[in-house]
Design a protein around this motif. Sequence first.
Motif, short mmCIF file in Angstrom:
data_model
loop_
_atom_site.label_atom_id
_atom_site.label_comp_id
_atom_site.label_asym_id
_atom_site.label_seq_id
_atom_site.Cartn_x
_atom_site.Cartn_y
_atom_site.Cartn_z
N TYR A 94 0.99 -1.51 -0.08
CA TYR A 94 -0.22 -0.08 0.08
C TYR A 94 0.97 1.09 -0.32
O TYR A 94 1.65 1.29 0.56
CB TYR A 94 -0.60 0.17 1.37
CG TYR A 94 -1.66 -0.87 1.76
CD1 TYR A 94 -1.61 -2.39 1.98
CD2 TYR A 94 -3.13 -0.99 1.03
CE1 TYR A 94 -2.48 -3.40 2.04
CE2 TYR A 94 -4.20 -1.94 1.00
CZ TYR A 94 -3.57 -3.13 1.49
OH TYR A 94 -5.04 -4.15 1.95
N CYS A 95 0.26 2.14 -0.44
CA CYS A 95 1.12 3.28 -1.02
C CYS A 95 -0.01 4.59 0.20
O CYS A 95 -1.07 3.90 -0.06
CB CYS A 95 1.81 4.75 -2.24
SG CYS A 95 0.41 4.78 -2.72
N GLY A 96 0.69 5.04 0.87
CA GLY A 96 0.43 5.79 1.85
C GLY A 96 0.69 7.80 1.60
O GLY A 96 2.04 7.87 1.07
N ALA A 97 0.02 8.61 1.83
CA ALA A 97 -0.19 10.07 2.00
C ALA A 97 -0.40 10.61 3.99
O ALA A 97 -1.23 10.50 4.01
CB ALA A 97 -0.24 10.79 0.83
N THR A 98 0.92 11.00 4.02
CA THR A 98 0.71 12.01 5.61
C THR A 98 -0.14 13.17 5.60
O THR A 98 -0.52 13.46 3.99
CB THR A 98 1.68 12.03 5.90
OG1 THR A 98 2.15 13.08 5.65
CG2 THR A 98 2.51 10.91 5.82
N ARG A 99 -0.94 13.30 6.33
CA ARG A 99 -1.09 14.96 6.04
C ARG A 99 -0.24 15.92 5.85
O ARG A 99 1.40 15.49 6.06
CB ARG A 99 -1.85 15.33 7.27
CG ARG A 99 -2.59 14.71 8.11
CD ARG A 99 -2.75 15.14 9.39
NE ARG A 99 -3.93 13.15 9.99
CZ ARG A 99 -3.29 12.34 10.28
NH1 ARG A 99 -2.34 11.77 10.44
NH2 ARG A 99 -4.18 11.12 10.67
N ARG A 100 -0.10 17.26 5.96
CA ARG A 100 0.41 17.69 5.09
C ARG A 100 1.82 18.65 6.58
O ARG A 100 1.13 18.59 7.84
CB ARG A 100 0.22 18.86 4.91
CG ARG A 100 -1.08 19.10 3.14
CD ARG A 100 -0.99 20.97 3.25
NE ARG A 100 0.08 21.58 2.86
CZ ARG A 100 -0.81 23.13 2.90
NH1 ARG A 100 -1.68 23.65 2.75
NH2 ARG A 100 0.24 23.44 2.28
N THR A 101 3.08 18.45 6.23
CA THR A 101 3.35 18.57 7.51
C THR A 101 4.90 19.39 6.97
O THR A 101 4.86 20.10 6.24
CB THR A 101 4.44 16.89 7.30
OG1 THR A 101 5.62 17.28 6.50
CG2 THR A 101 3.85 16.18 7.25
N ALA A 102 5.86 19.41 8.60
CA ALA A 102 6.78 20.40 8.13
C ALA A 102 7.62 19.33 7.92
O ALA A 102 7.78 18.63 6.29
CB ALA A 102 7.31 19.72 9.93
N TYR A 103 8.38 20.29 6.86
CA TYR A 103 9.60 20.26 5.88
C TYR A 103 10.91 19.35 6.81
O TYR A 103 10.14 18.16 5.59
CB TYR A 103 10.79 21.27 5.44
CG TYR A 103 11.51 20.86 4.53
CD1 TYR A 103 12.61 21.23 4.06
CD2 TYR A 103 10.72 21.09 2.67
CE1 TYR A 103 13.28 21.23 3.10
CE2 TYR A 103 11.49 21.01 2.23
CZ TYR A 103 12.63 20.95 1.77
OH TYR A 103 14.08 20.32 0.99
N TYR A 104 10.59 18.95 7.76
CA TYR A 104 11.80 17.67 7.75
C TYR A 104 10.50 17.56 8.81
O TYR A 104 10.20 18.29 9.95
CB TYR A 104 12.85 18.45 8.73
CG TYR A 104 14.10 19.37 7.70
CD1 TYR A 104 13.99 20.42 7.77
CD2 TYR A 104 14.12 18.55 6.76
CE1 TYR A 104 14.69 20.46 6.98
CE2 TYR A 104 15.27 18.85 5.98
CZ TYR A 104 15.73 20.41 6.12
OH TYR A 104 16.65 20.71 5.48
N VAL A 105 10.89 15.59 8.59
CA VAL A 105 9.47 15.57 9.62
C VAL A 105 10.59 13.71 10.05
O VAL A 105 11.74 13.64 9.71
CB VAL A 105 8.60 14.40 9.44
CG1 VAL A 105 7.79 15.38 9.55
CG2 VAL A 105 8.75 14.06 7.99
N PRO A 106 10.91 13.64 11.29
CA PRO A 106 11.40 12.28 12.21
C PRO A 106 10.78 11.11 11.07
O PRO A 106 9.82 11.08 10.74
CB PRO A 106 11.13 12.58 14.09
CG PRO A 106 9.76 13.00 13.98
CD PRO A 106 10.06 14.11 12.75
#
Length: 129
Positions: A94-106
């Motif tokens: 499955y591919c997934g898309a996150t919510r809109r994020t900060a430029y850098y995420v851990p």
Amino acid sequence: QVQLLQSGGGVVQAGDSLRLGCASSQRTFSDVGMGWFRQAPGKEREFVAGISRSGEIYYADSVQDRFTISRDNAQKTVSLQMNSLKPDDTGVYYCGATRRTAYYVPRRYLMDQKSYEAWGQGTQVTVSS
């Protein structure tokens, strides 16, 4: 509502390669992280690979050095190149898309299924020994 349309997958032999694709309808595609997860029969869905909006890439240990995730923000696609496939790689991907994020995420953000707000329809990958 974001729609993700997956392509690729199939039945291959151990050692072969496959490429999975995922096309997004999201206008703000470049602002989200993208990931690939898989679910083997009788097992929970697990993280495979993720790529942040900054281009940081993370892999599960089991696929490190064999799989490559990439994204094309202009085309709004994410791909997963899978080489040296093993029977243990069998499952629905499955591919997934996150919510809109900060430029850098851990890393842990992309590894967590709760970070994702949209999923593709899933595609079967079967690797025979």
